[in-house]
Design a protein around this motif. Structure first.
Motif, PDB file in Angstrom:
ATOM      1  N   TYR A   1      -0.138   7.119   1.903  1.00  0.00           N
ATOM      2  CA  TYR A   1      -1.451   7.703   2.183  1.00  0.00           C
ATOM      3  C   TYR A   1      -2.447   6.637   2.635  1.00  0.00           C
ATOM      4  O   TYR A   1      -3.186   6.836   3.610  1.00  0.00           O
ATOM      5  CB  TYR A   1      -1.985   8.412   0.935  1.00  0.00           C
ATOM      6  CG  TYR A   1      -3.420   8.878   1.073  1.00  0.00           C
ATOM      7  CD1 TYR A   1      -3.731  10.009   1.833  1.00  0.00           C
ATOM      8  CD2 TYR A   1      -4.455   8.168   0.463  1.00  0.00           C
ATOM      9  CE1 TYR A   1      -5.044  10.429   1.982  1.00  0.00           C
ATOM     10  CE2 TYR A   1      -5.783   8.583   0.601  1.00  0.00           C
ATOM     11  CZ  TYR A   1      -6.070   9.705   1.361  1.00  0.00           C
ATOM     12  OH  TYR A   1      -7.370  10.115   1.511  1.00  0.00           O
ATOM     13  N   GLN A   2      -2.474   5.503   1.927  1.00  0.00           N
ATOM     14  CA  GLN A   2      -3.395   4.426   2.296  1.00  0.00           C
ATOM     15  C   GLN A   2      -3.104   3.881   3.684  1.00  0.00           C
ATOM     16  O   GLN A   2      -4.016   3.597   4.456  1.00  0.00           O
ATOM     17  CB  GLN A   2      -3.300   3.288   1.262  1.00  0.00           C
ATOM     18  CG  GLN A   2      -3.870   3.648  -0.101  1.00  0.00           C
ATOM     19  CD  GLN A   2      -3.557   2.582  -1.148  1.00  0.00           C
ATOM     20  OE1 GLN A   2      -2.449   2.032  -1.184  1.00  0.00           O
ATOM     21  NE2 GLN A   2      -4.524   2.289  -1.997  1.00  0.00           N
TER      22      GLN A   2
ATOM     23  N   VAL B   1       0.835  -1.201   0.000  1.00  0.00           N
ATOM     24  CA  VAL B   1       0.000   0.000   0.000  1.00  0.00           C
ATOM     25  C   VAL B   1       0.867   1.248   0.000  1.00  0.00           C
ATOM     26  O   VAL B   1       2.054   1.201   0.298  1.00  0.00           O
ATOM     27  CB  VAL B   1      -0.948   0.023   1.226  1.00  0.00           C
ATOM     28  CG1 VAL B   1      -1.836  -1.207   1.232  1.00  0.00           C
ATOM     29  CG2 VAL B   1      -0.171   0.117   2.529  1.00  0.00           C
TER      30      VAL B   1
ATOM     31  N   LYS C   1      -4.189   6.431   6.337  1.00  0.00           N
ATOM     32  CA  LYS C   1      -5.651   6.398   6.432  1.00  0.00           C
ATOM     33  C   LYS C   1      -6.112   5.177   7.219  1.00  0.00           C
ATOM     34  O   LYS C   1      -7.023   5.264   8.055  1.00  0.00           O
ATOM     35  CB  LYS C   1      -6.243   6.375   5.015  1.00  0.00           C
ATOM     36  CG  LYS C   1      -7.753   6.513   4.965  1.00  0.00           C
ATOM     37  CD  LYS C   1      -8.234   6.562   3.511  1.00  0.00           C
ATOM     38  CE  LYS C   1      -9.760   6.636   3.458  1.00  0.00           C
ATOM     39  NZ  LYS C   1     -10.235   6.669   2.049  1.00  0.00           N
ATOM     40  N   SER C   2      -5.461   4.043   6.972  1.00  0.00           N
ATOM     41  CA  SER C   2      -5.809   2.813   7.681  1.00  0.00           C
ATOM     42  C   SER C   2      -5.514   2.917   9.178  1.00  0.00           C
ATOM     43  O   SER C   2      -6.316   2.493  10.013  1.00  0.00           O
ATOM     44  CB  SER C   2      -5.035   1.629   7.079  1.00  0.00           C
ATOM     45  OG  SER C   2      -5.244   0.456   7.828  1.00  0.00           O
TER      46      SER C   2
END
Length: 307
Positions: free
Chosen positions: A163-164, A160, A167-168
């Motif tokens: 950013y992902q 990932v 966010k997670s």
């Protein structure tokens, strides 16, 4: 450390901005020089049984994920972390030099002893830790993501983006999740930068020729002093860095002392030094470049906007 003494409030503000800018540029240079060995360090710290040593980790990471997604995994958060840390660190360092100088009655910070500069570095690291912890957490998880996926049976899963992942973390752990490992970051950064700035300033004093100030030692000696400061930092605080990496990669809510004792009991004392070799090899060019860029950027900007 190249410093300028002034009583003009406008100049003091300019000097603070110059420290901030020079520290930022130094942080960027440091990352691009040191990121591959930093990736190896984090992998060896968090998954010590997965690799036979530094070279094995380096080769396997390159073969499996290549340069960009392997050896340079986490580069953007690493740049963000180092720009955030070094800009705040060097700006705070200048302010803390003034504070330490005031406390000991030394108003010319150019004349501060290595011990006084080391104390200023210790205090400055408190402030930089708040900016470093979240971005370094994301960096460490990106660097060790492949090993985490393997451990969870997710072999071949897609990697990932920063950013992902951020966010997670926010979705599953909230804002406190980004500050996992803050206590161990304090435990690493504050004593670490005591030795870092102390080693750097002491080295500059010894490297100066008779009749020469430490600001006149030239680029090569500045780089050598930076390398010595970096070695002093990492050899002094490496166990705290191992504990911090474990906490940030695994996401555990346990305290740093519990995690440290568990590592010691299950893996032995040497486990607290897993990854020291690539770290020392990394810090020699990294901190050399950091101080070179910092000192000469500051010197240029000071001559242009202050002197």
């Amino acid at each position: 450390m190249h410093s300028t003494t002034t009583n003009n409030e406008g100049d003091k503000f300019k000097i603070g901005c110059i420290d901030f800018t020079a520290g930022s540029l130094g942080g960027v240079a440091l990352v691009y020089v040191s990121q591959p060995l930093d990736t190896v360090k984090v992998k060896m710290q968090t998954f010590p049984d997965a690799y036979k040593g530094m070279t094995d980790c380096l080769v396997k990471t390159f073969k499996r994920d290549g340069v960009a997604r392997g050896l340079y995994a986490g580069t953007m958060p690493a740049v963000a972390a180092n720009v955030a840390e070094n800009s705040v660190l060097f700006a705070a360092y200048g302010a803390c030099q003034n504070a330490v100088g005031y406390c000991i009655g030394q108003h010319d910070i150019k004349e501060l002893s290595p011990l006084a500069n080391a104390t200023a570095g210790f205090l400055a690291a408190f402030f930089s830790s708040f900016t470093l912890c979240p971005t370094e957490l994301i960096k460490c998880r990106l660097q060790a993501m492949r090993e985490v996926q393997t451990q969870k049976g997710q072999v071949g899963a897609a990697l990932v983006s920063p950013y992902q992942l951020t966010k997670s973390v926010l979705k599953t752990e909230g804002v406190p999740g980004l500050f996992r490992g803050l206590t161990s970051t304090f435990a690493r950064e504050m004593p670490g930068y005591f030795f870092f700035f102390g080693g750097y300033e002491l080295s500059r004093n010894y490297l100066a020729n008779p009749g020469e100030t430490k600001d006149e030692i030239g680029p090569l000696k500045t780089m050598l002093a930076g390398a010595i400061g970096g070695i002093c930092l990492w050899t002094a605080i490496f166990p705290a860095d191992v504990i911090k990496s474990r906490i940030q990669v695994t996401g555990t809510t346990r305290g740093m002392f519990d995690v440290g004792i568990e590592i010691f009991k299950k893996e032995g004392a040497l486990a607290l030094y897993n990854g020291l070799k690539p770290t020392v090899l990394r810090t020699i060019p990294a901190t050399s470049v950091l101080f070179l860029v910092y000192e000469y950027t500051k010197k240029f900007l000071t001559q242009k906007f202050v002197d």
